[in-house]
Structures are given as C-alpha cells and as structure tokens.
Enzyme design. Structure first.
Site, mmCIF file in Angstrom:
data_model
loop_
_atom_site.group_PDB
_atom_site.id
_atom_site.type_symbol
_atom_site.label_atom_id
_atom_site.label_comp_id
_atom_site.label_asym_id
_atom_site.label_seq_id
_atom_site.Cartn_x
_atom_site.Cartn_y
_atom_site.Cartn_z
ATOM 1 N N HIS A 155 0.832 -1.220 0.000
ATOM 2 C CA HIS A 155 0.000 0.000 0.000
ATOM 3 C C HIS A 155 0.860 1.261 0.000
ATOM 4 O O HIS A 155 0.438 2.309 0.503
ATOM 5 C CB HIS A 155 -0.952 0.028 1.207
ATOM 6 C CG HIS A 155 -1.687 -1.252 1.428
ATOM 7 N ND1 HIS A 155 -2.938 -1.503 0.904
ATOM 8 C CD2 HIS A 155 -1.325 -2.388 2.076
ATOM 9 C CE1 HIS A 155 -3.325 -2.731 1.251
ATOM 10 N NE2 HIS A 155 -2.362 -3.290 1.953
ATOM 11 N N SER A 276 17.455 20.026 -16.945
ATOM 12 C CA SER A 276 16.323 20.856 -17.311
ATOM 13 C C SER A 276 16.827 22.049 -18.108
ATOM 14 O O SER A 276 17.917 22.556 -17.860
ATOM 15 C CB SER A 276 15.613 21.342 -16.046
ATOM 16 O OG SER A 276 14.876 22.519 -16.311
ATOM 17 N N LYS A 282 18.180 20.726 -11.669
ATOM 18 C CA LYS A 282 17.514 19.461 -11.966
ATOM 19 C C LYS A 282 18.445 18.379 -12.499
ATOM 20 O O LYS A 282 19.354 18.644 -13.261
ATOM 21 C CB LYS A 282 16.407 19.671 -13.014
ATOM 22 C CG LYS A 282 15.239 20.473 -12.501
ATOM 23 C CD LYS A 282 14.399 19.687 -11.530
ATOM 24 C CE LYS A 282 13.698 18.565 -12.240
ATOM 25 N NZ LYS A 282 12.604 18.004 -11.517
ATOM 26 N N GLU A 289 11.705 7.230 -16.981
ATOM 27 C CA GLU A 289 10.370 7.764 -17.297
ATOM 28 C C GLU A 289 9.943 7.355 -18.704
ATOM 29 O O GLU A 289 8.771 7.055 -18.952
ATOM 30 C CB GLU A 289 10.379 9.283 -17.175
ATOM 31 C CG GLU A 289 10.669 9.774 -15.767
ATOM 32 C CD GLU A 289 11.097 11.227 -15.777
ATOM 33 O OE1 GLU A 289 10.276 12.074 -16.149
ATOM 34 O OE2 GLU A 289 12.268 11.512 -15.432
#
Ligand code: ARG
Length: 471
Positions: A155, A276, A282, A289
């Site tokens: 969970h 970035s 970043k 991804e």
C-alpha cells in the site's frame, strides 16, 4: 505505373499507390524474404518445376541480392509497393526473365506469413539476449549491494524489511518468465506457411516439409486458410513484449522515486540522467520515465493488433498488412528499453545508510516481534494485538520497538486475553528476545523460507540466478 498484369487497364492512381505502399517498413523483412525465396527455389527444383541450372541461377541471384541487402546498397523503389515486389524486380534486373519463375506456387500471402515468422524468430532470439543482459545487470547490483536493507512496502506504506538484493531478484524472476513466454511464442510460431499459396494451397506437388526443414521450421502449418491469415503469433509476441515492458516500467517507477532526494536510496548516474532547460538544479531520471511511457505504446500495439484481427473473415485480407508497424515498433521499444535499463541499473549508486535509516521508520519489524511471541506459544491474533499496542506506545514515546522498556512490554502482556501471554508477564528473558526480534537483522533472518528475504535464502537465490545466467 503498371504493376498488376494483363487484367488491368491504365495505371494505379497515385493516391492509391501511396496509400497501399508498405516497402518503407516491410523492407525490414528483406533478409527473411530472400531466405524464404531460396528455400522455395530449392523446392521448385525438387518438384521438377525448375531445371538444376535454373535453380543455380536463381539461387545465385538471390544470394547476390542478400549481399546487397546486408551491405545496405539496395535501392527500394516506392513504385513497387512492398518488399516482395521490390526483391522480385531486383532479381529480374540481375538474372533476367528467369526471375519470372520464382513466384511459381507461391503467393505474397504465404510469403509474407513466412517472412514474418522468420523475422519474429530471430527477433525473439535477440530479445532473449537483451533480457538476459538486463537480468545480469540486476544480479550484479544485487551482489554489489547485497547487504543493503530496504523498507519493503505494501500500500506504498512501510511494511517489512527486505534485502535490496531480494527486491532486485524479484525482477529477475519476472524477466525469466518473460523469457519463457517468448520461447513459448517462438515454439508455436515456428511452422512454415510456404506452400499454402494465396489461400487454398499451392497447385504443385511441393514437398512442404523439406522446405520447412531448410528454413529451420519445426514443421508445416496444417491448414492453408489458417496459415495465410493467422497472426495469433503476432498477438502472442506483443502480449509477451507488453508484459515485459510492464515489468520494466515498475522498476522504472521505483528508480524514479528512490532517486528523489526525499528517499535518497539511489543516485542515478549522470550519464543516465538529463537536466532541465530552465532549472539549473535538476537531474532527472528520464530514461526510466521513458521506459514507463513507452510501455504504454507497446500495450497500445497489443490492443491495436487484437482489434485488427477481430471479426476478420478468412483468409488473407489486406488489413493484415497493418500487423507490421505495431510489431516492429514494439520489438524495437522492448529491446532499447532493456538495454538502457540494464545500463541504468548497473550504474546506480546505492546509498545503504539512507536506505537503512528509512528502514528504521514505520515500525517495520513489528511482524517479526509478533512472530517472536508466537514462538513463545501466544496465539498469532493475540500477538498481533499486543504488538499493535507496542507500536502505539513506541509512537507516543517517539522511540523504536527495539527500545521499549520491560514495564511497557509487561503491561501489554498483562492486559491480553491470551492466557499464555499473561503467563509470560514475569518472564525475564522475553523483553530482550522481543527487542532482538525488533532489530532489522533479526527481522530479516526470521523470514527463513524458500523465497523469503532471510540473507541465507537470498544468497541461495542469487547463486541459482547466477548459475542460470551463466555468471
Ligand atoms: N504487403 C502485404 C502485407 O504485408 C503483402 C501481402 C500482399 N498480398 C496481397 N494479396 N496484396 O500483408
């Protein structure tokens, strides 16, 4: 442009030619198409439909074509619709009118079905290697950071401690099943459609078995209508590809979270990160991804292929040409995802301290403490309740379960409805036992079953995986 013989007057409308053309894509089948043609020529020779010298000239021409295909020097003519027409025409340019005998007893329908099975066979072999590469990467990290302890979750909440090696080996299991699925698919697909003709079977006494053997097939398809229109092997392959991508996407998601500084469990190598354009701070795990994102495309390929086949009457319908874009794309995505993930995993820097600190949160050894009470004869349900009160007490006091004092432990036992628990109240050894069970090492060691996270079980699983993967 005139392609279709004497029945036709005039030329194909340019829009139709553009619309029906597939050579840009099915040129990927060229090597398979040539292999199929060579075997077919041999078959025609055996059936007495070609003289020996004709067989020799045709085969030599096809082999020359194969070299050009391998060298990448062949020019695909968009006016010639597909790879099959292109290759036949290129053969004619090389050997003259004898090329016109190649297509005896064959249709592009059994031809493309054959090509696609050959293509899939070799593609699956390549993917199998890529999966093994990914498994090896996981095993190497599991060995390298074998002692790292992860707060396992259910969970998404802290649940029980597990070894990081155990976690990575879970993916090895998934990938190993993926290999099995691909092997199953390959086995079922490895039958030769050649000799099925357009739909009814070739009109010549071809020895289909001999041709199949020459091409490395395990046998011949048993029904010509099925052979030219069946693409369930494509669906099976796409299902296996999609599931493998789903597996990779789960790991990708975990790496993305783990590399968030809030977790800080791993650092993704700079070489597997991107930055970035605006935010100088970043460092993003973009490959992970994109694996996650591309899984969606492969799932789309599978559902698209099922939709393509649904309601399609026998036998070959042109719709079937649309099998190639999803199949080719999905295979390429899986292959590149496997190789990029293998590199990403192998270059991960694991922060064992951060992981261990996180494993100290959330009272994740509570189950092990309850198990320790059960070993002293307390009913599990009563032990669950008692340890629940330990957790509540520890949370109030802001301490770990391994720091509970004797009095707190005794108080919880005394109010239990379990007579064994009540009888343990004065037991001098018990509090120490429970505190030991509450330590991460104790909790890990207690999951000592086949498939469990106890270090000795994980070591055995690692050894088994290494042996299987030839490491
Ligand atoms: N390009 C076609 C395909 O991929 C080859 C078979 C064409 N057959 C036909 N009867 N038009 O399906």
């Amino acid at each position: 442009m005139r392609l279709w013989g004497g029945r036709f007057e005039g030329t194909t409308d340019e829009r139709v030619a553009d619309f029906t053309r597939s050579v840009e894509l099915d040129c990927a089948l060229a090597a398979d198409d040539i292999a199929g043609s060579i075997a077919h020529v041999h078959g025609l020779g055996r059936a007495g439909l070609l003289a020996d010298d004709e067989v020799d000239v045709l085969v030599a021409g096809l082999e020359e074509l194969r070299r050009d295909v391998e060298a990448g020097t062949i020019q695909w003519d968009p006016a010639l619709e597909d790879v099959h027409m292109n290759l036949e025409s290129a053969l004619r340019e090389r050997i003259g009118p004898l090329a016109g005998r190649l297509h005896t007893g064959r249709s592009r329908n059994d031809q493309v079905a054959t090509d696609l099975r050959l293509w899939l066979r070799r593609t699956i072999d390549g993917l199998d290697e890529a999966i093994v590469g990914m498994e090896r990467a996981l095993v190497r990290v599991a060995v390298r950071d074998g002692e790292a302890v992860l707060p396992g979750t259910t969970h998404i909440q802290p649940a029980q401690p597990v070894l990081l090696a155990h976690h990575f080996l879970a993916y090895v299991e998934m990938l190993e099943r993926d290999r099995g699925r691909l092997a199953d698919c390959r086995r079922r697909a490895n039958f030769s459609p050649l000799g099925s003709g357009a739909l009814a079977g070739a009109g010549y006494p071809l020895d289909r078995e001999a041709t199949a053997r020459e091409l490395g097939f395990d046998g011949v398809t048993a029904n010509s209508l099925d052979a030219v229109s069946d693409r369930d092997f494509v669906v099976e392959a796409l299902a296996a590809f999609a599931l493998s991508m789903v597996h990779l996407s789960r790991l990708a998601e975990e790496i993305a979270w783990w590399s968030n500084p809030r977790f800080g469990f791993v650092r993704v190598a700079d070489s597997f990160s991107t930055g970035s354009s605006m935010m100088p701070n970043k460092k993003n795990p973009d490959p992970a991804e994109l694996v996650r994102g591309r899984a969606a495309r492969v799932i789309g390929s599978l559902t698209g292929m099922l939709a393509l086949l649904k309601g399609l009457p026998l036998a070959y319908q042109r719709d079937l040409q649309e099998d190639k874009p999803p199949l080719f794309e999905a295979a390429a995505i899986l292959e590149s995802s496997l190789t990029v993930m293998a590199g990403m995993v192998e270059t991960l820097r694991v922060d064992r301290e951060r992981m261990r600190a996180a494993a100290g949160e959330g009272y994740i050894t509570a189950t092990a403490v309850a198990d320790a009470l059960v070993r002293r004869g307390v009913a599990f349900r009563a032990a669950h309740h008692i340890v629940g009160t330990f957790v509540a007490e520890a949370e109030r006091a802001g301490i770990g379960l391994d720091a509970l004092d004797d009095a707190t432990i005794a108080a919880a036992l005394a109010t239990s409805d379990d007579s064994v628990a009540i009888a343990l109240v004065g037991d001098g050894a018990l509090p120490g036992e429970l505190r030991a069970a509450a330590a991460l090492e104790g909790a890990l060691a207690s999951c000592d079953v086949v498939g469990g996270t106890a270090p000795r079980r994980v070591a055995a699983a690692l050894a088994a995986a290494k042996a299987r993967l030839g490491m």
